[in-house]
Motif scaffolding. Sequence first.
Motif, PDB file in Angstrom:
ATOM      1  N   PHE A 195      52.232  87.572  82.552  1.00 50.40           N
ATOM      2  CA  PHE A 195      53.006  88.497  81.729  1.00 50.40           C
ATOM      3  C   PHE A 195      52.182  88.986  80.524  1.00 50.40           C
ATOM      4  O   PHE A 195      52.089  90.174  80.257  1.00 50.40           O
ATOM      5  CB  PHE A 195      54.286  87.809  81.256  1.00 50.40           C
ATOM      6  CG  PHE A 195      55.105  88.641  80.310  1.00 50.40           C
ATOM      7  CD1 PHE A 195      55.613  89.866  80.711  1.00 50.40           C
ATOM      8  CD2 PHE A 195      55.369  88.197  79.030  1.00 50.40           C
ATOM      9  CE1 PHE A 195      56.378  90.639  79.849  1.00 50.40           C
ATOM     10  CE2 PHE A 195      56.122  88.964  78.154  1.00 50.40           C
ATOM     11  CZ  PHE A 195      56.625  90.192  78.562  1.00 50.40           C
ATOM     12  N   SER A 211      48.851  88.759  79.880  1.00 51.45           N
ATOM     13  CA  SER A 211      47.521  89.360  79.993  1.00 51.45           C
ATOM     14  C   SER A 211      47.429  90.468  81.021  1.00 51.45           C
ATOM     15  O   SER A 211      46.507  91.261  80.986  1.00 51.45           O
ATOM     16  CB  SER A 211      46.472  88.283  80.283  1.00 51.45           C
ATOM     17  OG  SER A 211      46.837  87.586  81.444  1.00 51.45           O
ATOM     18  N   LEU A 212      48.388  90.563  81.904  1.00 53.08           N
ATOM     19  CA  LEU A 212      48.230  91.564  82.966  1.00 53.08           C
ATOM     20  C   LEU A 212      49.279  92.663  82.981  1.00 53.08           C
ATOM     21  O   LEU A 212      49.168  93.609  83.743  1.00 53.08           O
ATOM     22  CB  LEU A 212      48.223  90.876  84.341  1.00 53.08           C
ATOM     23  CG  LEU A 212      47.021  89.996  84.651  1.00 53.08           C
ATOM     24  CD1 LEU A 212      47.150  89.406  86.037  1.00 53.08           C
ATOM     25  CD2 LEU A 212      45.744  90.793  84.546  1.00 53.08           C
ATOM     26  N   THR A 213      50.302  92.528  82.162  1.00 49.52           N
ATOM     27  CA  THR A 213      51.334  93.565  82.237  1.00 49.52           C
ATOM     28  C   THR A 213      51.307  94.458  81.010  1.00 49.52           C
ATOM     29  O   THR A 213      50.749  94.125  79.978  1.00 49.52           O
ATOM     30  CB  THR A 213      52.748  92.964  82.342  1.00 49.52           C
ATOM     31  OG1 THR A 213      53.088  92.389  81.095  1.00 49.52           O
ATOM     32  CG2 THR A 213      52.830  91.944  83.456  1.00 49.52           C
ATOM     33  N   LYS A 214      51.957  95.573  81.199  1.00 51.36           N
ATOM     34  CA  LYS A 214      52.059  96.598  80.177  1.00 51.36           C
ATOM     35  C   LYS A 214      52.797  96.053  78.938  1.00 51.36           C
ATOM     36  O   LYS A 214      52.336  96.178  77.819  1.00 51.36           O
ATOM     37  CB  LYS A 214      52.820  97.741  80.848  1.00 51.36           C
ATOM     38  CG  LYS A 214      53.288  98.801  80.005  1.00 51.36           C
ATOM     39  CD  LYS A 214      53.971  99.831  80.923  1.00 51.36           C
ATOM     40  CE  LYS A 214      54.873 100.683  80.111  1.00 51.36           C
ATOM     41  NZ  LYS A 214      56.262 100.489  80.212  1.00 51.36           N
ATOM     42  N   THR A 215      53.944  95.400  79.203  1.00 54.05           N
ATOM     43  CA  THR A 215      54.710  94.867  78.079  1.00 54.05           C
ATOM     44  C   THR A 215      53.904  93.815  77.318  1.00 54.05           C
ATOM     45  O   THR A 215      53.954  93.747  76.096  1.00 54.05           O
ATOM     46  CB  THR A 215      56.032  94.256  78.573  1.00 54.05           C
ATOM     47  OG1 THR A 215      56.613  95.164  79.488  1.00 54.05           O
ATOM     48  CG2 THR A 215      56.985  94.016  77.429  1.00 54.05           C
ATOM     49  N   ARG A 233      50.678  93.700  76.922  1.00 49.84           N
ATOM     50  CA  ARG A 233      49.732  94.423  76.078  1.00 49.84           C
ATOM     51  C   ARG A 233      50.428  94.990  74.842  1.00 49.84           C
ATOM     52  O   ARG A 233      49.906  94.964  73.730  1.00 49.84           O
ATOM     53  CB  ARG A 233      49.073  95.535  76.896  1.00 49.84           C
ATOM     54  CG  ARG A 233      48.095  96.415  76.178  1.00 49.84           C
ATOM     55  CD  ARG A 233      46.840  95.691  75.741  1.00 49.84           C
ATOM     56  NE  ARG A 233      46.060  95.095  76.797  1.00 49.84           N
ATOM     57  CZ  ARG A 233      45.229  95.749  77.607  1.00 49.84           C
ATOM     58  NH1 ARG A 233      45.064  97.040  77.468  1.00 49.84           N
ATOM     59  NH2 ARG A 233      44.551  95.123  78.529  1.00 49.84           N
ATOM     60  N   MET A 242      42.001  94.445  68.530  1.00 45.85           N
ATOM     61  CA  MET A 242      41.836  94.725  69.947  1.00 45.85           C
ATOM     62  C   MET A 242      40.471  95.363  70.169  1.00 45.85           C
ATOM     63  O   MET A 242      39.879  95.928  69.252  1.00 45.85           O
ATOM     64  CB  MET A 242      42.908  95.698  70.414  1.00 45.85           C
ATOM     65  CG  MET A 242      44.256  95.061  70.635  1.00 45.85           C
ATOM     66  SD  MET A 242      45.347  96.254  71.418  1.00 45.85           S
ATOM     67  CE  MET A 242      46.669  95.176  71.956  1.00 45.85           C
ATOM     68  N   LEU A 253      45.833 102.233  74.937  1.00 48.48           N
ATOM     69  CA  LEU A 253      47.181 101.844  74.498  1.00 48.48           C
ATOM     70  C   LEU A 253      48.141 103.035  74.530  1.00 48.48           C
ATOM     71  O   LEU A 253      49.327 102.887  74.800  1.00 48.48           O
ATOM     72  CB  LEU A 253      47.124 101.243  73.088  1.00 48.48           C
ATOM     73  CG  LEU A 253      48.352 100.445  72.671  1.00 48.48           C
ATOM     74  CD1 LEU A 253      48.522  99.233  73.563  1.00 48.48           C
ATOM     75  CD2 LEU A 253      48.238 100.001  71.226  1.00 48.48           C
ATOM     76  N   ILE A 281      49.360 103.701  78.241  1.00 50.50           N
ATOM     77  CA  ILE A 281      49.571 102.425  78.922  1.00 50.50           C
ATOM     78  C   ILE A 281      50.395 102.606  80.194  1.00 50.50           C
ATOM     79  O   ILE A 281      50.223 101.876  81.165  1.00 50.50           O
ATOM     80  CB  ILE A 281      50.197 101.418  77.945  1.00 50.50           C
ATOM     81  CG1 ILE A 281      50.052 100.006  78.483  1.00 50.50           C
ATOM     82  CG2 ILE A 281      51.625 101.747  77.614  1.00 50.50           C
ATOM     83  CD1 ILE A 281      49.963  98.968  77.426  1.00 50.50           C
ATOM     84  N   SER A 341      49.064 101.591  84.225  1.00 50.58           N
ATOM     85  CA  SER A 341      49.710 100.451  84.858  1.00 50.58           C
ATOM     86  C   SER A 341      50.455 100.906  86.103  1.00 50.58           C
ATOM     87  O   SER A 341      51.053 101.971  86.151  1.00 50.58           O
ATOM     88  CB  SER A 341      50.651  99.743  83.889  1.00 50.58           C
ATOM     89  OG  SER A 341      51.358 100.655  83.117  1.00 50.58           O
ATOM     90  N   PHE A 392      54.486  97.345  86.867  1.00 53.14           N
ATOM     91  CA  PHE A 392      54.546  96.646  85.600  1.00 53.14           C
ATOM     92  C   PHE A 392      53.150  96.195  85.168  1.00 53.14           C
ATOM     93  O   PHE A 392      52.908  95.836  84.035  1.00 53.14           O
ATOM     94  CB  PHE A 392      55.458  95.451  85.827  1.00 53.14           C
ATOM     95  CG  PHE A 392      56.052  94.923  84.585  1.00 53.14           C
ATOM     96  CD1 PHE A 392      56.661  95.773  83.669  1.00 53.14           C
ATOM     97  CD2 PHE A 392      56.016  93.563  84.329  1.00 53.14           C
ATOM     98  CE1 PHE A 392      57.222  95.265  82.510  1.00 53.14           C
ATOM     99  CE2 PHE A 392      56.572  93.055  83.184  1.00 53.14           C
ATOM    100  CZ  PHE A 392      57.179  93.904  82.280  1.00 53.14           C
ATOM    101  N   PHE A 393      52.198  96.267  86.120  1.00 46.72           N
ATOM    102  CA  PHE A 393      50.915  95.628  85.892  1.00 46.72           C
ATOM    103  C   PHE A 393      49.813  96.588  85.451  1.00 46.72           C
ATOM    104  O   PHE A 393      49.761  97.727  85.895  1.00 46.72           O
ATOM    105  CB  PHE A 393      50.467  94.881  87.155  1.00 46.72           C
ATOM    106  CG  PHE A 393      51.307  93.681  87.424  1.00 46.72           C
ATOM    107  CD1 PHE A 393      51.011  92.468  86.811  1.00 46.72           C
ATOM    108  CD2 PHE A 393      52.408  93.761  88.257  1.00 46.72           C
ATOM    109  CE1 PHE A 393      51.795  91.365  87.026  1.00 46.72           C
ATOM    110  CE2 PHE A 393      53.198  92.655  88.473  1.00 46.72           C
ATOM    111  CZ  PHE A 393      52.899  91.447  87.861  1.00 46.72           C
ATOM    112  N   LEU A 394      48.939  96.087  84.593  1.00 50.33           N
ATOM    113  CA  LEU A 394      47.826  96.890  84.115  1.00 50.33           C
ATOM    114  C   LEU A 394      46.758  97.001  85.192  1.00 50.33           C
ATOM    115  O   LEU A 394      46.488  96.042  85.902  1.00 50.33           O
ATOM    116  CB  LEU A 394      47.192  96.241  82.886  1.00 50.33           C
ATOM    117  CG  LEU A 394      48.083  96.139  81.657  1.00 50.33           C
ATOM    118  CD1 LEU A 394      47.420  95.242  80.619  1.00 50.33           C
ATOM    119  CD2 LEU A 394      48.361  97.506  81.084  1.00 50.33           C
ATOM    120  N   LYS A 435      43.128  97.193  85.448  1.00 51.22           N
ATOM    121  CA  LYS A 435      41.976  97.003  84.573  1.00 51.22           C
ATOM    122  C   LYS A 435      40.807  97.927  84.924  1.00 51.22           C
ATOM    123  O   LYS A 435      40.028  98.311  84.062  1.00 51.22           O
ATOM    124  CB  LYS A 435      41.512  95.544  84.618  1.00 51.22           C
ATOM    125  CG  LYS A 435      42.589  94.557  84.238  1.00 51.22           C
ATOM    126  CD  LYS A 435      42.397  94.025  82.828  1.00 51.22           C
ATOM    127  CE  LYS A 435      43.529  93.094  82.480  1.00 51.22           C
ATOM    128  NZ  LYS A 435      43.452  92.498  81.179  1.00 51.22           N
TER     129      LYS A 435
END
Lengths: 326, 499
Positions: A179, A181-185, A187, B348, B356, B359, B363, B366-368, B370
Amino acid sequence: MLVLPQKREFNFFIFIILIIFIISLRTPSFLDLNNFMDILNDTAILTMVAIGQLMIIVTGGIDLSVDASLALTGMSVALLNQHYPEIPLFIIILISITIGLLLGSINGLLVSQAKIPPVITTLGTMSIYRGLVFVICKGTWVSAHEMTEAFREFPRRSFLGISNLIFIALLIIVLFLIFLSLTKTGREIYGVGGNKTAAQYVGINLNKINYLAYTLCGGITGLAGFLWVARYAAAQSETAIGFNFQTIAACVVGGVSITGGSGTVIGVVLGAFFIGIVYDSLTMINVSPFWQMAIQGFIILFAIIINTIMDKRNQQLLLRKRSFNE
Amino acid sequence: MNNCILEMKGIRKYFYGVKALEGVDFKIKTGEVHALIGENGAGKSTLVKILAGVYQPNAGTIIFNHKSVQFLSPQISQQAGISAIHQEATMFPELSVTENIFIGHHIRNKSNGLLSWKEMKDKTQALLNRLELDIHPDTKVKNLSVAQRHMVEVAKALSLNAKIVIMDEPTSALTIKEVEYLYKIIRKLKSENKAVIFISHKFEEIFEIADYFTVLRDGKYIGEGKMAEVTMDEIIQMVIGRNLEHRYPQIEAEQGNTILKVKNLTRIGFFKDISFELHQGEILGFFGLVGAGRTEVMQTIFGIEALTSGEVFINGKKVNIANPAEAMNYGLAYIPEDRQLQGTILKMNIKENVTLSIINKISRHFFLDKEKELKITEQYGKQIEIKASSWQQLVEDLSGGNQQKVVLAKWIATKPRILIMDEPTKGIDVATKATVHNIISELAKQGIAIILVSSELPEILGMSNNIIVMHEGAITTKFTRDKANSENIIKAAIGSILS
Ligand SMILES: Nc1ncnc2c1ncn2[C@@H]1O[C@H](COP(=O)(O)OP(=O)(O)OP(=O)(O)O)[C@@H](O)[C@H]1O
Ligand SMILES: [Mg+2]
């Protein structure tokens, strides 16, 4: 903020191994698998709640009410179990999480909507929640024989040698590692803590993020409340008093910046584990209980100092190694 | 007798292996205004921070007042007679002007040892008078404008009665009038035989005020000389190591439909009756003195501040923008002027800062993503020439100008349809400034509507298709490019309304 443990965490890990080695020189039984599992069991709850605390500290807040929320949830489900033993356990667990979410969201609302500073808010709710424990238990306590066996035995029950307690802690660790380190929320949580004006300017909803952090921390704390009373087979009005400071200590030892904006789940896990070892070993090497608290404090401070120094050195090493990956 | 008050020789400084200075020589005489010139990240701030005792050099000697010295801390440097106005704000927002000026060198009552606030307040008042500043000594610094804060920093430097006064980009937040003040003060310091180190990216200023210069490039000493004996082109050649062809692009982008229309926008106490139209592909310049209300207008349009009355239309439809997230949904982007406070998240790294603002785009569910994060950062970071050792470097450790570039990259990455830029080239070096100007024109050519808020007259004149001038919260005049010149713009900015 990376998924992989960073150099800093690695160094802290080495430091912990070193400590374990030193302790085991004096007390060889410290390295026993059984004792080791005990330590893990003892620190599982601290680790979980410290991760909740981490989330809040990263946003620039703090939650002093975690010990009281934990006690209130624990007492509620213990009473429920005592009076309605027929309620199945998974319902009990869901209820504990729900109560925790509720208590956390009250903090969240006060901080994000009423704009009351986090320290004041949670100091207030700490008293209120603790007061409510007294109210609902009317000064008495729920003891082992008043709980159903399923309730009491849940944390201890193990699968492949791993207790439910450890298993749940692992689950929380993995969930929040992903949650944060990898998700938008995740961050966005770091963004809000790092600079709330800049975060606001890029369209992040500060209130939502703050509210979310307190509420999620509450959910973890609620679950921890059930695990706590079940594991110690007792729900008292004084349950977990002072535990809030342990969670904060675990964060700080684990390298979380108390002013917000930085800190990692791995760091906090190590921090909690370190505190677990310190508590455990002091008892094992027969330090007088009178001295224990002072020594604990001393060791924690020492760890923080080491950690800070290491962090500076790591940044140097990192910067030296980093280069453009063109 | 040699009146060289300071000589720094062979100064080296590494930050964890990053070479910021590689053997720099620098000397300054009493009564001299000495310009320190170089690109973003050249090492100017680092050099003066060493002088101010903020950093310790890894090698090199400092001879001050004919004695070899070491400035182990800012206090030691201050006591020796060096006072610095740093590029980054060093003020305490919650304290009053008096408290800020006298922090670290409080005046005590001789008889009882208590702080003598009355005396400090009087002295502050005297300093403020000397600088012709209309500020009360009891005002909290957080209530001052950016320009006023800078002037208070100047007052602080004066209060120390220093032999050397360092000014690291003092003018980047000031406009004409304040800059004139500052020149007056600098000349006064000079007449009192003090030495002034002046850092600026604006060459007109350097030629106006400095007597002598030293150029740094990539942490190395390049050369020095008398201002009277060089030309602007020679200096630029030294600074960037090549010739720079900087002509304002002056493109005649085809102006399309009205995309933004603002009607009678008012926020009581800040601005009133602001009306204008912005077209696709147009660069609309906003000029005015600091405090004219330009930033406030833009922040209101972007939903950061609430409006009292008035209407905003986007593509002909009336909109009510309550917060930046909504503004961004309408295709707006706002590059704020204060990078440290509003622009970046210092803790950061570059990558995280740049992405940012987008964002959601980087993503999946829900996931970034990278990889995408890195790709986008690389794309915009290179385009805008961010100078850093890696995209993972913390923004905190970048030079001032490079922090500004991170903010630019971050907002251009949002691919807005309406881009509001508030002092986009503040603190940016010549070469990059040209790049930024080219990027702005490029964006306009693609049909993006741009509002350019700037206090730099050449930039406004060189870039804008149309120019709006504000004075004390109201629009005084609107010009088309062919009607505008520096004279009538300045007149409008200081409040004399032209027909
Ligand atoms: N604290 C720090 N840690 C790591 N690197 C740093 C630090 N401070 C400066 N640097 C690096 O040292 C170099 C010189 O920076 P410096 O701030 O002196 O540049 P400058 O000439 O003042 O630029 P600008 O015009 O942008 O203000 C840059 O490459 C910068 O990234
Ligand atoms: Mg600088």
